[in-house]
Scaffold this motif. Sequence first.
Motif, PDB file in Angstrom:
ATOM      1  N   GLU A 186     -40.850  10.565  10.317  1.00 13.94           N
ATOM      2  CA  GLU A 186     -41.771  11.482  11.146  1.00 13.94           C
ATOM      3  C   GLU A 186     -43.075  10.959  11.434  1.00 13.94           C
ATOM      4  N   GLY A 187     -43.560  10.430  10.491  1.00 14.10           N
ATOM      5  CA  GLY A 187     -44.791   9.808  10.369  1.00 14.10           C
ATOM      6  C   GLY A 187     -45.040   8.565  10.924  1.00 14.10           C
ATOM      7  N   ASN A 188     -43.853   8.017  11.293  1.00 10.71           N
ATOM      8  CA  ASN A 188     -44.058   6.733  12.117  1.00 10.71           C
ATOM      9  C   ASN A 188     -44.275   6.846  13.532  1.00 10.71           C
ATOM     10  N   TYR A 189     -44.615   5.523  14.368  1.00 13.37           N
ATOM     11  CA  TYR A 189     -44.673   5.552  15.647  1.00 13.37           C
ATOM     12  C   TYR A 189     -43.382   6.032  16.368  1.00 13.37           C
ATOM     13  N   SER A 216     -34.985   8.461  21.092  1.00 12.57           N
ATOM     14  CA  SER A 216     -35.024   9.588  20.160  1.00 12.57           C
ATOM     15  C   SER A 216     -33.945   9.168  19.089  1.00 12.57           C
ATOM     16  N   GLY A 217     -34.384   9.745  17.901  1.00  9.89           N
ATOM     17  CA  GLY A 217     -33.390   9.398  16.864  1.00  9.89           C
ATOM     18  C   GLY A 217     -33.290   7.901  16.026  1.00  9.89           C
ATOM     19  N   GLN A 218     -33.966   7.256  16.697  1.00 11.41           N
ATOM     20  CA  GLN A 218     -33.743   5.855  16.413  1.00 11.41           C
ATOM     21  C   GLN A 218     -35.247   5.685  15.386  1.00 11.41           C
ATOM     22  N   HIS A 219     -34.910   4.629  14.412  1.00 14.39           N
ATOM     23  CA  HIS A 219     -35.948   4.097  13.408  1.00 14.39           C
ATOM     24  C   HIS A 219     -36.372   2.746  13.451  1.00 14.39           C
ATOM     25  N   TYR A 220     -36.237   2.294  14.708  1.00 11.33           N
ATOM     26  CA  TYR A 220     -36.887   1.193  15.259  1.00 11.33           C
ATOM     27  C   TYR A 220     -37.942   1.320  16.289  1.00 11.33           C
ATOM     28  N   TYR A 221     -39.041   0.627  16.322  1.00 14.62           N
ATOM     29  CA  TYR A 221     -40.303   1.038  16.933  1.00 14.62           C
ATOM     30  C   TYR A 221     -41.224  -0.026  17.079  1.00 14.62           C
ATOM     31  N   ASP A 222     -42.218  -0.017  17.952  1.00 13.32           N
ATOM     32  CA  ASP A 222     -43.352  -0.764  17.862  1.00 13.32           C
ATOM     33  C   ASP A 222     -44.658  -0.355  18.003  1.00 13.32           C
ATOM     34  N   PHE A 223     -45.540  -0.945  17.754  1.00 12.70           N
ATOM     35  CA  PHE A 223     -47.157  -0.384  17.879  1.00 12.70           C
ATOM     36  C   PHE A 223     -48.119  -1.772  17.922  1.00 12.70           C
ATOM     37  N   ARG A 224     -49.389  -1.325  18.296  1.00  9.59           N
ATOM     38  CA  ARG A 224     -50.336  -2.326  18.498  1.00  9.59           C
ATOM     39  C   ARG A 224     -51.463  -2.015  17.798  1.00  9.59           C
ATOM     40  N   TYR A 225     -52.227  -3.018  17.414  1.00 12.91           N
ATOM     41  CA  TYR A 225     -53.724  -2.772  16.990  1.00 12.91           C
ATOM     42  C   TYR A 225     -54.443  -3.866  17.498  1.00 12.91           C
ATOM     43  N   PHE A 265     -43.495  -5.182  15.770  1.00 10.65           N
ATOM     44  CA  PHE A 265     -42.154  -4.411  16.168  1.00 10.65           C
ATOM     45  C   PHE A 265     -41.482  -4.374  14.744  1.00 10.65           C
ATOM     46  N   VAL A 266     -41.065  -2.960  14.490  1.00 15.77           N
ATOM     47  CA  VAL A 266     -40.351  -2.833  13.236  1.00 15.77           C
ATOM     48  C   VAL A 266     -38.983  -2.559  13.455  1.00 15.77           C
ATOM     49  N   THR A 267     -38.219  -3.231  12.716  1.00 20.93           N
ATOM     50  CA  THR A 267     -36.589  -3.208  12.929  1.00 20.93           C
ATOM     51  C   THR A 267     -35.948  -2.255  12.114  1.00 20.93           C
ATOM     52  N   ASP A 268     -34.682  -1.956  12.436  1.00 21.23           N
ATOM     53  CA  ASP A 268     -33.968  -1.357  11.332  1.00 21.23           C
ATOM     54  C   ASP A 268     -32.738  -1.899  11.034  1.00 21.23           C
ATOM     55  N   SER A 269     -32.906  -2.666   9.786  1.00 22.72           N
ATOM     56  CA  SER A 269     -31.830  -3.762   9.644  1.00 22.72           C
ATOM     57  C   SER A 269     -30.601  -3.144   8.777  1.00 22.72           C
ATOM     58  N   ARG A 270     -30.384  -1.933   8.854  1.00 21.90           N
ATOM     59  CA  ARG A 270     -29.432  -1.439   7.911  1.00 21.90           C
ATOM     60  C   ARG A 270     -28.521  -0.687   8.925  1.00 21.90           C
ATOM     61  N   ARG A 271     -28.868   0.221   9.781  1.00 23.15           N
ATOM     62  CA  ARG A 271     -28.186   1.351  10.335  1.00 23.15           C
ATOM     63  C   ARG A 271     -27.022   0.399  11.392  1.00 23.15           C
ATOM     64  N   TYR A 272     -27.278  -0.542  11.949  1.00 20.25           N
ATOM     65  CA  TYR A 272     -26.387  -1.131  13.055  1.00 20.25           C
ATOM     66  C   TYR A 272     -25.753  -2.258  12.518  1.00 20.25           C
TER      67      TYR A 272
END
Length: 682
Positions: A415-418, A423-432, A438-445
Amino acid sequence: MTGSRSKASYAGAIFSTLFRLFTYVFLRVIPIRWCKYLIPAFYLAYAVTIPFTRPLSPQSPSPSPPSTPEDNKQGSNAAKDESNNDFLWELLFSLPTTRVASIITWSINTLLIVFAADFVFTPLIDSAADVTFTRVGAVYPDSVKVIVRYPLIDHNATEHNVRILWRPATAADVEPWTDGPVLRLDPEFDWTNTTKLTKLWPSTEYECARIGVHEQDHATVPNSPIRFRTFPDSRLPTGSHFRFVVSSCLKPNFPYAPFQNGRIKGFDLLADYLFLESAVIDTPGIVEPVSVNDNMTESPIPLERNVGIEANGSVGNVVPATILEPERVASTEFMLFLGDFIYADIPIYHGDSKHAYRRLYRQNYNSPSFRKIYERLPIIHTYDDHEIINNYFGQSNDTPPFANAEDAFRIYNAEGNYDAHVSGQHYYDFRYGDVAFFVTDSRRYRSNPFTGETATRTMLGEAQLSALYEWLGKVNQTATFKFIITSVPFTSLWTHDAQTDSWAGYASEKASLLSALHTVANVYLLSGDRHEFAAIEFNPPNEVGVGAHVVREFSTSPLSMFYVPLVRTLRAASDAIVPRTRLRIVDEESPPEEVVEEVPMERVLKYLPIGNYKWSTIEIDTRNPEHPKLNLEAVIDGKVAYNLPIDATPVKLRSSTALGSMVPDSIKDILDRVGLTPNRWF
């Protein structure tokens, strides 16, 4: 030694020695699961032999000639030495010599079984139900996520509310607190909730605090304020200069220390590294500087120095460091934690229930060691297998063990991630700034790695893979550096179970993705999982085309867990060889000449397997767009072990349309004070 021993004495010594050996391995080397059965079995077997053992029985003395006083003295000293040796032998191998030594041996073994029980059962007994914390997660240019856990002392209560207060940190002594959002906390979500502070300024330091909604006196805040700095506006062409930390894998109190189950030593060392700057910057460590650049100009350091693993698989030598310059480094803005934040199945499986998984998260947040970090540094998370169960792959995500494991991960970390695009997924991206992640979800799928053809297996799944390709297209000309985060290594050089558990088990999808990555400048993969450090280089094959880019991976773990001694699991290079053209500088007056060399498609730049506490810091400097730089610093057991500076490829970014680049800070401040929100305009 003289005398005789019963068979039970020798059996007891054997069981005692085996008990001590496996206990040491279990508590200090690797918490192997089956040790939890062997350790009590050997202790019980040793205890059973105690009534049947007896100390040394003296033999009948043989006739000897009359002795002199000098002979008596020498004989007395020899007997004393032999007695001392017998005593030490007894303590080491449990061979009975005297009653006192037998009692000491029993005491040592009993204490060891107590230590093992403490390590195994304390995480089951300690609920950490009363842990309270406030931390910062995802940071944006104009907002930030704040995660709060604040249980009521009255355990019969059903809910209560808290308010988040915030103000600029630069004027904390004079600025009043601003009322932020109210969080509803209830036991259904383990008294934990996440909110977002908005209407903030980019590149500005703030502080926030938690307060009960009925407490009107904002001058007194019940907990220490948490400081954070908003990210720069990525639309402004100002460049970036910052650091971030990356690591994975932690188990509280491993290697084990007696009755310190709340300690996570890796975080203690990281806190010293980050927040005691003089100790980090001015103290020499073990540094091996290696210059790498994407233009393939010849490094002043021979290539052999770049390879930290020999052809036979042994670890290369680490050269002594020179004293680091006392220049202040860039500020550390956040930490990426790449999975195995908890170990739900080591040393025992804690059970598939919400309570079991949530308890492990609470215990980590209750650690004073971790608190040193999360109260001062934003932490961004992904997950790996041990948040669920060992080597998990996406079988059925609506059934055990995923559902309850995901519930705990979502409440405490996700919940504290980007925000994910779906909705409901745990892969996301952000910038500085001009750096994209790009943060992947390498387990769920991921597919079952043991069935089906390699060509049909997927690590990311169709939707996530499409999102990754779309992201690559967006950031290709809008970000200087691109980081792809995967909890498991991308390289196929790791052996043993990594051949099925990492991207090596999904070779077809990996090859297709790698071909795309070679067409994008300055792509770096960040991974963990293997409890070792490695820097890997992926060289593009000819079919990728002219102008293809080298891709690199930095794999770092564990933050605070075991490593495997003696065994080395990383090959130095792949069998596949590709030609590569680079420029060699002959002298300053002559133009560079092209040199074609054959290099492995994948090869190790550095391999550092030893160490219980590892993390990497990555420093980015794009203030000069013609000379973007990256510097990797690998830290092992609190000391700098490897340094890799890279001259990256310049990227001509698309021009920004942000109005903020033309508005002075003084004008922004005036607009803010009269109630306008110019941060929404640019």
